[in-house]
Design a protein around this motif. Structure first.
Motif, PDB file in Angstrom:
ATOM      1  N   ARG A 112       0.810  -1.219   0.000  1.00  8.45           N
ATOM      2  CA  ARG A 112       0.000   0.000   0.000  1.00  8.45           C
ATOM      3  C   ARG A 112       0.841   1.266   0.000  1.00  8.45           C
ATOM      4  O   ARG A 112       0.450   2.290   0.562  1.00  8.45           O
ATOM      5  N   LEU A 113       2.012   1.193  -0.646  1.00 10.21           N
ATOM      6  CA  LEU A 113       2.875   2.359  -0.774  1.00 10.21           C
ATOM      7  C   LEU A 113       2.566   3.143  -2.046  1.00 10.21           C
ATOM      8  O   LEU A 113       3.041   4.261  -2.217  1.00 10.21           O
ATOM      9  N   MET A 114       1.811   2.522  -2.954  1.00 10.86           N
ATOM     10  CA  MET A 114       1.367   3.209  -4.158  1.00 10.86           C
ATOM     11  C   MET A 114       0.021   2.655  -4.576  1.00 10.86           C
ATOM     12  O   MET A 114      -0.343   1.537  -4.193  1.00 10.86           O
ATOM     13  N   SER A 115      -0.727   3.437  -5.350  1.00 10.96           N
ATOM     14  CA  SER A 115      -2.045   3.009  -5.812  1.00 10.96           C
ATOM     15  C   SER A 115      -1.918   2.029  -6.972  1.00 10.96           C
ATOM     16  O   SER A 115      -0.864   1.915  -7.603  1.00 10.96           O
ATOM     17  N   ARG A 116      -3.002   1.337  -7.249  1.00  9.39           N
ATOM     18  CA  ARG A 116      -3.031   0.429  -8.395  1.00  9.39           C
ATOM     19  C   ARG A 116      -2.766   1.194  -9.695  1.00  9.39           C
ATOM     20  O   ARG A 116      -2.029   0.741 -10.566  1.00  9.39           O
ATOM     21  N   GLY A 117      -3.382   2.375  -9.816  1.00 11.83           N
ATOM     22  CA  GLY A 117      -3.179   3.177 -11.012  1.00 11.83           C
ATOM     23  C   GLY A 117      -1.739   3.608 -11.176  1.00 11.83           C
ATOM     24  O   GLY A 117      -1.176   3.565 -12.274  1.00 11.83           O
ATOM     25  N   ARG A 118      -1.100   4.029 -10.068  1.00  7.71           N
ATOM     26  CA  ARG A 118       0.299   4.445 -10.129  1.00  7.71           C
ATOM     27  C   ARG A 118       1.190   3.277 -10.515  1.00  7.71           C
ATOM     28  O   ARG A 118       2.143   3.436 -11.296  1.00  7.71           O
ATOM     29  N   LEU A 119       0.911   2.095  -9.990  1.00  5.73           N
ATOM     30  CA  LEU A 119       1.690   0.913 -10.343  1.00  5.73           C
ATOM     31  C   LEU A 119       1.614   0.647 -11.837  1.00  5.73           C
ATOM     32  O   LEU A 119       2.626   0.335 -12.479  1.00  5.73           O
ATOM     33  N   LYS A 120       0.426   0.762 -12.419  1.00  9.89           N
ATOM     34  CA  LYS A 120       0.272   0.522 -13.851  1.00  9.89           C
ATOM     35  C   LYS A 120       1.126   1.496 -14.662  1.00  9.89           C
ATOM     36  O   LYS A 120       1.754   1.117 -15.654  1.00  9.89           O
ATOM     37  N   GLN A 121       1.175   2.750 -14.230  1.00  3.55           N
ATOM     38  CA  GLN A 121       1.962   3.734 -14.955  1.00  3.55           C
ATOM     39  C   GLN A 121       3.459   3.444 -14.847  1.00  3.55           C
ATOM     40  O   GLN A 121       4.194   3.558 -15.840  1.00  3.55           O
ATOM     41  N   VAL A 122       3.915   3.075 -13.660  1.00  2.00           N
ATOM     42  CA  VAL A 122       5.331   2.759 -13.450  1.00  2.00           C
ATOM     43  C   VAL A 122       5.739   1.569 -14.306  1.00  2.00           C
ATOM     44  O   VAL A 122       6.788   1.578 -14.974  1.00  2.00           O
ATOM     45  N   MET A 123       4.909   0.527 -14.314  1.00  2.79           N
ATOM     46  CA  MET A 123       5.237  -0.664 -15.093  1.00  2.79           C
ATOM     47  C   MET A 123       5.262  -0.360 -16.586  1.00  2.79           C
ATOM     48  O   MET A 123       6.120  -0.862 -17.327  1.00  2.79           O
ATOM     49  N   GLN A 124       4.327   0.461 -17.059  1.00  4.10           N
ATOM     50  CA  GLN A 124       4.308   0.812 -18.477  1.00  4.10           C
ATOM     51  C   GLN A 124       5.564   1.568 -18.873  1.00  4.10           C
ATOM     52  O   GLN A 124       6.153   1.316 -19.922  1.00  4.10           O
ATOM     53  N   ARG A 125       5.986   2.502 -18.017  1.00  5.77           N
ATOM     54  CA  ARG A 125       7.193   3.280 -18.312  1.00  5.77           C
ATOM     55  C   ARG A 125       8.410   2.378 -18.404  1.00  5.77           C
ATOM     56  O   ARG A 125       9.266   2.550 -19.280  1.00  5.77           O
ATOM     57  N   MET A 126       8.494   1.390 -17.523  1.00 12.96           N
ATOM     58  CA  MET A 126       9.631   0.470 -17.531  1.00 12.96           C
ATOM     59  C   MET A 126       9.651  -0.416 -18.764  1.00 12.96           C
ATOM     60  O   MET A 126      10.687  -0.607 -19.408  1.00 12.96           O
ATOM     61  N   MET A 127       8.483  -1.000 -19.092  1.00 10.14           N
ATOM     62  CA  MET A 127       8.447  -2.055 -20.096  1.00 10.14           C
ATOM     63  C   MET A 127       8.166  -1.573 -21.514  1.00 10.14           C
ATOM     64  O   MET A 127       8.542  -2.238 -22.490  1.00 10.14           O
ATOM     65  N   LEU A 128       7.495  -0.424 -21.658  1.00  5.01           N
ATOM     66  CA  LEU A 128       7.170   0.072 -22.996  1.00  5.01           C
ATOM     67  C   LEU A 128       7.909   1.358 -23.343  1.00  5.01           C
ATOM     68  O   LEU A 128       7.919   1.766 -24.509  1.00  5.01           O
TER      69      LEU A 128
END
Length: 225
Positions: free
Chosen positions: A52-68
């Motif tokens: 619970r250190l970040m929201s689900r939405g924030r996690l999606k953005q972080v992962m997209q930046r890393m992988m795409l």
């Protein structure tokens, strides 16, 4: 005249597994294989969400930046979405879900997919399955239409999903009083939409959703068999 709507969640309701991380890995492998080295970092970020250190939405953005990467051109986006949709619909969809989708279509229902996954790649999957509309998490874009690693508006999850469904209905000119809604989902986060629907179906229900569905008397079809 009553509008018949059959609204389906996607991940683990229609598909065997969640699609966001597989989409990222599939797209990175095809476009920039070196990014696969970042998978452990993405997993560490996912632990931040669990803690619970970040929201689900924030996690999606972080992962997209890393992988795409920072952005994708419309052509890169189209290729990635098309290739992944072909893979998912080949053997990643429950046969029982396909039968129910066809039954709803034959009964005159308008087929709507409402998912927390990003609409930019979900649309290709929905098109192959014969859906009429997609409601999903929207993406930020730059002035040239390039896809950015950011959410435009809200993550289509929980109460926000119901609000986005209602907004879509308003744009389509469909009054709630004039609609009969079937809703299918596997997750308890969709409790607001289950309660709002005329016919809620707790599909492949596990844990909290199974308890809620039993208490409410909602049907619990098992499409995993």
């Amino acid at each position: 005249m009553t509008q018949l709507l059959a609204i389906y969640d996607m991940d683990k309701t229609i598909t065997h597994a969640p699609t966001w991380t597989p989409f990222l890995i599939h797209s990175a492998r095809s476009g920039a294989p070196w990014r696969l080295a970042l998978v452990p970092v993405a997993a560490f970020a996912a632990m931040g969400y669990v803690a619970r250190l970040m929201s689900r939405g924030r996690l999606k953005q972080v992962m997209q930046r890393m992988m795409l990467g920072k952005s994708m051109s419309p052509e890169q986006e189209r290729r990635a979405a098309t290739a992944f949709a072909d893979r998912v619909t080949k053997d990643g969809v429950f046969a029982a879900a396909l039968r129910q989708i066809e039954a709803d279509r034959a009964a005159g229902y308008r087929l709507v997919m409402a998912t927390a996954s990003y609409r930019f790649y979900v649309e290709a999957i929905a098109e192959r399955l014969g859906f009429d509309a997609v409601i999903g998490t929207e993406s930020l874009r730059d002035a040239n239409g390039h896809l950015l690693a950011g959410i435009d508006g809200e993550n289509c999850y929980g109460p926000a999903k119901l609000a986005m469904i209602e907004a879509w209905m308003a744009r389509e000119g469909i009054a709630r009083a004039d609609a009969h809604v079937r809703f299918y989902s596997d997750h308890v986060s969709d409790a607001p939409t289950f309660a709002w629907a005329d016919e809620p179906f707790a599909v492949n229900a596990h844990g909290p959703l199974r308890l809620l569905a039993r208490a409410k008397g909602w049907p619990m079809p098992d499409w995993e068999r």
